[in-house]
Scaffold this motif. Sequence first.
Motif, PDB file in Angstrom:
ATOM      1  N   HIS A  86       0.898  -3.944 -73.991  1.00  0.00           N
ATOM      2  CA  HIS A  86      -0.631  -4.219 -74.192  1.00  0.00           C
ATOM      3  C   HIS A  86      -1.621  -2.877 -73.721  1.00  0.00           C
ATOM      4  O   HIS A  86      -1.048  -1.949 -73.420  1.00  0.00           O
ATOM      5  CB  HIS A  86      -1.045  -5.122 -72.926  1.00  0.00           C
ATOM      6  CG  HIS A  86      -0.757  -4.657 -71.491  1.00  0.00           C
ATOM      7  ND1 HIS A  86       0.811  -4.339 -71.056  1.00  0.00           N
ATOM      8  CD2 HIS A  86      -1.487  -4.019 -70.763  1.00  0.00           C
ATOM      9  CE1 HIS A  86       0.487  -3.849 -69.778  1.00  0.00           C
ATOM     10  NE2 HIS A  86      -0.608  -3.601 -69.645  1.00  0.00           N
ATOM     11  N   LEU A 121       3.254  -8.924 -65.673  1.00  0.00           N
ATOM     12  CA  LEU A 121       2.184  -8.624 -65.010  1.00  0.00           C
ATOM     13  C   LEU A 121       1.122  -9.832 -65.386  1.00  0.00           C
ATOM     14  O   LEU A 121       1.306 -10.510 -66.341  1.00  0.00           O
ATOM     15  CB  LEU A 121       1.565  -7.080 -65.358  1.00  0.00           C
ATOM     16  CG  LEU A 121       1.184  -6.868 -66.545  1.00  0.00           C
ATOM     17  CD1 LEU A 121       0.215  -5.822 -66.665  1.00  0.00           C
ATOM     18  CD2 LEU A 121       2.292  -6.404 -67.669  1.00  0.00           C
ATOM     19  N   PHE A 148      -7.404   2.539 -74.063  1.00  0.00           N
ATOM     20  CA  PHE A 148      -6.284   2.610 -73.353  1.00  0.00           C
ATOM     21  C   PHE A 148      -5.146   2.192 -74.231  1.00  0.00           C
ATOM     22  O   PHE A 148      -5.014   0.991 -74.718  1.00  0.00           O
ATOM     23  CB  PHE A 148      -6.503   1.569 -72.213  1.00  0.00           C
ATOM     24  CG  PHE A 148      -5.348   1.431 -70.879  1.00  0.00           C
ATOM     25  CD1 PHE A 148      -4.752   2.717 -70.842  1.00  0.00           C
ATOM     26  CD2 PHE A 148      -5.458   0.541 -70.296  1.00  0.00           C
ATOM     27  CE1 PHE A 148      -3.960   2.748 -69.771  1.00  0.00           C
ATOM     28  CE2 PHE A 148      -4.677   0.675 -68.974  1.00  0.00           C
ATOM     29  CZ  PHE A 148      -3.936   1.623 -69.091  1.00  0.00           C
ATOM     30  N   ARG A 171      -5.362  -7.328 -60.962  1.00  0.00           N
ATOM     31  CA  ARG A 171      -3.864  -7.519 -61.646  1.00  0.00           C
ATOM     32  C   ARG A 171      -2.981  -7.534 -60.555  1.00  0.00           C
ATOM     33  O   ARG A 171      -3.131  -6.962 -59.360  1.00  0.00           O
ATOM     34  CB  ARG A 171      -3.713  -5.951 -62.120  1.00  0.00           C
ATOM     35  CG  ARG A 171      -2.607  -5.971 -63.044  1.00  0.00           C
ATOM     36  CD  ARG A 171      -2.211  -4.365 -63.612  1.00  0.00           C
ATOM     37  NE  ARG A 171      -2.056  -3.443 -62.547  1.00  0.00           N
ATOM     38  CZ  ARG A 171      -1.654  -2.023 -63.037  1.00  0.00           C
ATOM     39  NH1 ARG A 171      -1.724  -1.876 -64.174  1.00  0.00           N
ATOM     40  NH2 ARG A 171      -1.447  -1.218 -61.927  1.00  0.00           N
ATOM     41  N   HIS A 212       0.911   0.153 -74.152  1.00  0.00           N
ATOM     42  CA  HIS A 212       1.996   0.346 -73.184  1.00  0.00           C
ATOM     43  C   HIS A 212       2.746  -0.687 -72.544  1.00  0.00           C
ATOM     44  O   HIS A 212       2.216  -1.728 -72.279  1.00  0.00           O
ATOM     45  CB  HIS A 212       1.272   1.247 -72.035  1.00  0.00           C
ATOM     46  CG  HIS A 212       0.449   0.498 -71.093  1.00  0.00           C
ATOM     47  ND1 HIS A 212      -1.052   0.444 -71.498  1.00  0.00           N
ATOM     48  CD2 HIS A 212       0.379   0.032 -70.157  1.00  0.00           C
ATOM     49  CE1 HIS A 212      -1.654  -0.266 -70.677  1.00  0.00           C
ATOM     50  NE2 HIS A 212      -1.087  -0.640 -69.793  1.00  0.00           N
ATOM     51  N   GLU A 237       3.891  -1.845 -68.949  1.00  0.00           N
ATOM     52  CA  GLU A 237       3.484  -1.414 -67.982  1.00  0.00           C
ATOM     53  C   GLU A 237       4.435  -0.499 -66.852  1.00  0.00           C
ATOM     54  O   GLU A 237       5.696  -0.984 -66.938  1.00  0.00           O
ATOM     55  CB  GLU A 237       3.103  -2.806 -67.133  1.00  0.00           C
ATOM     56  CG  GLU A 237       2.182  -2.396 -65.817  1.00  0.00           C
ATOM     57  CD  GLU A 237       0.850  -1.845 -66.156  1.00  0.00           C
ATOM     58  OE1 GLU A 237       0.307  -2.299 -67.047  1.00  0.00           O
ATOM     59  OE2 GLU A 237       0.713  -0.679 -65.671  1.00  0.00           O
TER      60      GLU A 237
HETATM   61 FE   LIG Z   1      -1.533  -2.040 -68.288  1.00  0.00          FE
END
Ligand SMILES: [Fe+2]
Length: 345
Positions: A286, A166, A150, A304, A153, A155
Amino acid sequence: MSESTEPLTEIPVVELSDAEGEALRAGIASVDANPYDEFETFLAQVRRNRNVLPAGVRAAVEALRLRRAPGALLLRNLPIVHDLPPTPGRSFASLPDLAAVGTEALLAGVVDLLGEPFSYLEWDSGHLVHNKYPIRAHRDLQFGSNAVEFLLHTETPFRDVSPDYLALLCLRGDPTGQAKTRVADITRVVDALDDADLAVLAQARYAFETDNPVVVIDGRGLTEPQPIISYRDGTRVVEYVGDLVAIDEESQRTLDELTRRVLAVAADVPLVTGDLLVLDNSRVVHGRNAIVPSYDGTDRWLQRMLVTTRLLDGDRETGRLVSDRRYANYPDDYQKALSRPAAHP
Ligand SMILES: [Fe+2]
Ligand SMILES: O=C(O)CCC(=O)C(=O)O
């Protein structure tokens, strides 16, 4: 200015004692509203119990909010429910019984110190608490439910309302021990760039490849080009995602250099049960390494929440869910994954 290659290793950690954890468990026990179908009632209950968080937790979150501490904070040993069910294998909203897990009040209690919970209508079925675990059909997508790397990025960037903060609460750590969330202080990276690079990044020359394009440049279908650096109310905003592409060679070179430097300062955070990672989305990016899920109920499970400090006077209830106006330009496979609950493990 010189290039910094020190990772953001100094993520402050606040670890609850077992006694603090048990006190917190007792303190949130009275929250019984279901966050998935009566969020406002749930949040009101959480707010009535504001004082159950240990003072050390509140002080650390406040330091992050006031930018007196790094843009990431790790809280540890939060009391996860004893009877955590198996990790689901399909999207949370498609489960027959949309019951609260019992951990949501921990997460909401912490994010409440930072601003207003919000989310996007098109994402996570309009829930304000997002349940993230590997879903087989999402394996290769850039979603939290994927298995491939992943990429780092910001968010949900480039939206009218992007999250200011977040928080990721780990209900179940990766049983293989491989999963590592990554955090990189992109503010520091950008501070060290020279003026020429900053000028390029401030131009609308960055986009995502998509089969539902706004523009086609050199044969590639792209979303609307955006600047990576912009200014909102006089404050610099950096929005970065590892799979952005540039629309020409010069801006691609600058992006490659930014990517190299961001990766060089990224720190790994292997989340375990009871960890809550709080992130300032304007200061850090992240992501997560690739993982090997087993899709058998034992996989890693995060909850989340997204936070804004800019919401939206008036009707709180509707104001919490904003429309993602970029949805129509997502690639087809993203749209399919979002619209069709992944029911087949
Ligand atoms: Fe994320
Ligand atoms: O899986 C992770 O550790 C990161 C997930 C993530 O980026 C997110 O849910 O926003």
